[in-house]
Design an enzyme around this catalytic site. Structure first.
Site, PDB file in Angstrom:
ATOM      1  N   ASN A 159       0.724  -1.239  -0.016  1.00 40.37           N
ATOM      2  CA  ASN A 159       0.058   0.020   0.083  1.00 40.37           C
ATOM      3  C   ASN A 159       0.841   1.283  -0.002  1.00 40.37           C
ATOM      4  O   ASN A 159       0.230   2.382  -0.496  1.00 40.37           O
ATOM      5  CB  ASN A 159      -0.883   0.263   1.197  1.00 40.37           C
ATOM      6  CG  ASN A 159      -0.460  -0.480   2.571  1.00 40.37           C
ATOM      7  OD1 ASN A 159       0.141  -1.539   2.565  1.00 40.37           O
ATOM      8  ND2 ASN A 159      -0.370   0.224   3.616  1.00 40.37           N
ATOM      9  N   GLN A 187      -4.949  -4.012  -2.147  1.00 40.24           N
ATOM     10  CA  GLN A 187      -4.278  -3.221  -3.124  1.00 40.24           C
ATOM     11  C   GLN A 187      -4.151  -3.599  -4.486  1.00 40.24           C
ATOM     12  O   GLN A 187      -3.823  -2.802  -5.456  1.00 40.24           O
ATOM     13  CB  GLN A 187      -2.991  -2.318  -2.630  1.00 40.24           C
ATOM     14  CG  GLN A 187      -3.069  -1.683  -1.282  1.00 40.24           C
ATOM     15  CD  GLN A 187      -3.758  -0.425  -1.332  1.00 40.24           C
ATOM     16  OE1 GLN A 187      -4.247  -0.125  -2.482  1.00 40.24           O
ATOM     17  NE2 GLN A 187      -4.164   0.201  -0.174  1.00 40.24           N
ATOM     18  N   SER A 207     -10.954  -5.845  -0.074  1.00 40.49           N
ATOM     19  CA  SER A 207     -11.803  -4.915   0.471  1.00 40.49           C
ATOM     20  C   SER A 207     -12.351  -3.865  -0.549  1.00 40.49           C
ATOM     21  O   SER A 207     -11.817  -3.615  -1.528  1.00 40.49           O
ATOM     22  CB  SER A 207     -10.919  -3.859   1.353  1.00 40.49           C
ATOM     23  OG  SER A 207     -11.556  -2.823   2.219  1.00 40.49           O
ATOM     24  N   THR A 245     -26.531 -10.669  10.697  1.00 40.65           N
ATOM     25  CA  THR A 245     -27.306 -10.443   9.430  1.00 40.65           C
ATOM     26  C   THR A 245     -26.546  -9.534   8.429  1.00 40.65           C
ATOM     27  O   THR A 245     -25.688  -8.754   8.658  1.00 40.65           O
ATOM     28  CB  THR A 245     -28.400  -9.544  10.254  1.00 40.65           C
ATOM     29  OG1 THR A 245     -29.276 -10.054  11.140  1.00 40.65           O
ATOM     30  CG2 THR A 245     -29.253  -8.936   9.020  1.00 40.65           C
ATOM     31  N   CYS A 333      -3.010   4.234   8.013  1.00 43.70           N
ATOM     32  CA  CYS A 333      -3.240   3.480   9.302  1.00 43.70           C
ATOM     33  C   CYS A 333      -2.118   3.738  10.324  1.00 43.70           C
ATOM     34  O   CYS A 333      -2.013   3.649  11.387  1.00 43.70           O
ATOM     35  CB  CYS A 333      -3.113   1.975   9.143  1.00 43.70           C
ATOM     36  SG  CYS A 333      -4.448   1.511   8.107  1.00 43.70           S
TER      37      CYS A 333
HETATM   38  C1  PLP Z   1      -6.523  -0.848   3.433  1.00 42.58           C
HETATM   39  C2  PLP Z   1      -5.921  -2.098   3.615  1.00 42.58           C
HETATM   40  C3  PLP Z   1      -6.225  -3.129   4.545  1.00 42.58           C
HETATM   41  C4  PLP Z   1      -7.455  -3.077   5.470  1.00 42.58           C
HETATM   42  O1  PLP Z   1      -8.817  -3.112   4.818  1.00 42.58           O
HETATM   43  P1  PLP Z   1      -9.980  -2.301   5.590  1.00 42.58           P
HETATM   44  O2  PLP Z   1     -10.980  -3.004   4.679  1.00 42.58           O
HETATM   45  O3  PLP Z   1      -9.626  -0.910   5.573  1.00 42.58           O
HETATM   46  O4  PLP Z   1     -10.055  -3.165   6.750  1.00 42.58           O
HETATM   47  C5  PLP Z   1      -5.448  -4.261   4.467  1.00 42.58           C
HETATM   48  N1  PLP Z   1      -4.533  -4.375   3.975  1.00 42.58           N
HETATM   49  C6  PLP Z   1      -3.936  -3.368   2.698  1.00 42.58           C
HETATM   50  C7  PLP Z   1      -2.780  -3.699   2.083  1.00 42.58           C
HETATM   51  C8  PLP Z   1      -4.844  -2.102   3.064  1.00 42.58           C
HETATM   52  O5  PLP Z   1      -4.305  -1.369   1.999  1.00 42.58           O
END
Ligand code: PLP
Length: 392
Positions: A159, A187, A207, A245, A333
């Site tokens: 990321n 990513q 995600s 749910t 983060c």
């Molecule tokens: C954003 C990200 C996550 C976390 O995903 P969330 O849906 O925000 O919990 C995990 N791994 C990588 C490489 C990310 O960029």
């Protein structure tokens, strides 16, 4: 917000696509509980199964191998907790079974901290080093793998610096040792082709909010035959693997975002890479003595990480923000912490330079004018900050 808003932080999160937003708003009225037998329930259920197929298609997986979760963090935690239960006794101490896990130094905190948790329970954790461009050192992986290795978790694309790992080759080594392989592909999906069979992974994390879908929804691919234990116990949703749910509106948005991403994979890659190259070349021309971090070719098309020696990252961000430019230092983060980026440290960027590094991550909302605006505003910011630091 200032008038000239240039959002260039798409690896932190993306805005909802207009089509996704419209479909989600329409479906807010689909209130049926997807587990109910009646018509309202069946309608909600049908939407979920359609979305599951779209999310599976994005990574070349059949729908029945996709579990919906609350996001990338939950998907990653589910794999680690499953593995924990493969090798530990009820009291948390490693019993029989395999007790070694392997991951890399540049993983997302939700993987690294999960690994540290397993370490606290008695697992042996090996953190693989990466080379100066962010590629996992395969000889270190070979050396660490043995018959006691339970699983390996290595992200597909980073990321912060965008480096894309050779998961196929990693899989070959991991399978030879008889261990499971998990890859955090949050990513990677939507930016580079991802096919779970070709890669040879047992688990793969996705995600929605990194691909123009909603926040709070993600998925985990689980290969047929690979173990999976629920993180959340309760009802029989997701075949009992993830109770609660259904977040049917989130799932609908994720499904639509996934099918758009699959259809636009080539054009997205071309769009972002052209703008990234323009930004990189423009900065190299206008700002002396900068360093591009990451791999020159095995890299996401949308990610550019730049070190600006003699300038401090937070100061650069604040100055850019005043001009309406939104980027980040390292990952979202990790921001707010004073520690230098663990990813930049792992590729050998010293702490001082790591503090003066900016991640630009590009997406659909940007055009040539936005890049030229950054190229106009950023160089004087760097010069000013550098002259201030020399004065000090
Ligand atoms: C954003 C990200 C996550 C976390 O995903 P969330 O849906 O925000 O919990 C995990 N791994 C990588 C490489 C990310 O960029």
């Amino acid at each position: 917000m200032t008038e000239c808003q240039v959002y260039i932080d798409y690896n932190a999160t993306t805005p909802l696509r207009a089509e996704v937003k419209a479909a989600m708003i329409t479906d807010l009225d689909v209130y049926g509980n997807a587990s109910s037998m009646h018509a309202h329930g069946r309608l909600a259920r049908a939407r979920i199964e359609e979305a599951r197929a779209s999310v599976g298609a994005l990574v070349g997986a059949p729908p029945e191998r996709i579990i919906f979760t609350s996001g990338g963090s939950e998907s990653n935690n589910t794999v680690f907790q499953t593995m924990r239960q493969q090798g530990t006794a009820e009291d948390g101490h490693v019993l029989g079974g395999k007790s070694e896990i392997i991951t890399s130094a540049i993983e997302h905190p939700c993987v690294l901290n999960s690994a540290m948790f397993l370490k606290s329970l008695g697992f042996k954790v090996t953190i693989l080093p990466v080379d100066g461009q962010g590629l996992v050192k395969l000889d270190a992986l070979k050396a660490a793998l043995n018959e006691n290795t339970l699983f390996v978790s290595i992200m597909m694309a980073n990321n912060e610096i965008g480096t894309v790992q050779d998961i196929k080759e990693i899989s070959r080594l991991v399978k030879e040792a008889g261990a499971f392989l998990h890859s955090d592909a949050v990513q990677a999906v939507g930016k580079v082709p991802v096919d779970v069979d070709e890669l040879g992974v047992d688990y793969l994390t996705m995600s929605a909010h990194k691909i123009y879908g909603p926040k709070g929804i993600g998925a985990l691919y689980v290969r047929k035959g690979a173990p999976l234990l629920p993180l959340i116990h309760g009802g029989h949703q997701e075949d009992g693997f993830r109770a609660g749910t259904y977040n049917n509106i989130g799932i609908l948005g994720f499904g639509l975002a996934a099918s758009l991403a699959l259809g636009e994979l080539g054009s997205y890659s071309r769009h972002t890479a052209a703008l990234r190259d323009r930004l990189r070349d423009g900065l190299l021309k206008r700002v002396p003595d900068i360093k591009i971090n990451g791999h020159p070719t095995a890299v996401l098309p949308n990610t550019l990480n730049v070190s600006f020696p003699g300038a401090e990252g937070e100061a650069i961000l604040l100055s850019m923000d005043l001009e309406g430019i939104e980027a980040s230092t390292g990952s979202a983060c990790a921001s707010g912490s004073l520690e230098p980026s663990h990813v930049l440290m792992a590729i050998g960027v010293g702490p001082e330079l790591a503090h003066g590094s900016i991640r630009f991550s590009l997406g659909w909302g940007l055009n040539v004018d936005d890049i030229d605006y950054i190229l106009q505003k950023l160089p004087p910011i760097i010069m000013r900050l550098r002259s201030m630091s020399t004065l000090r």
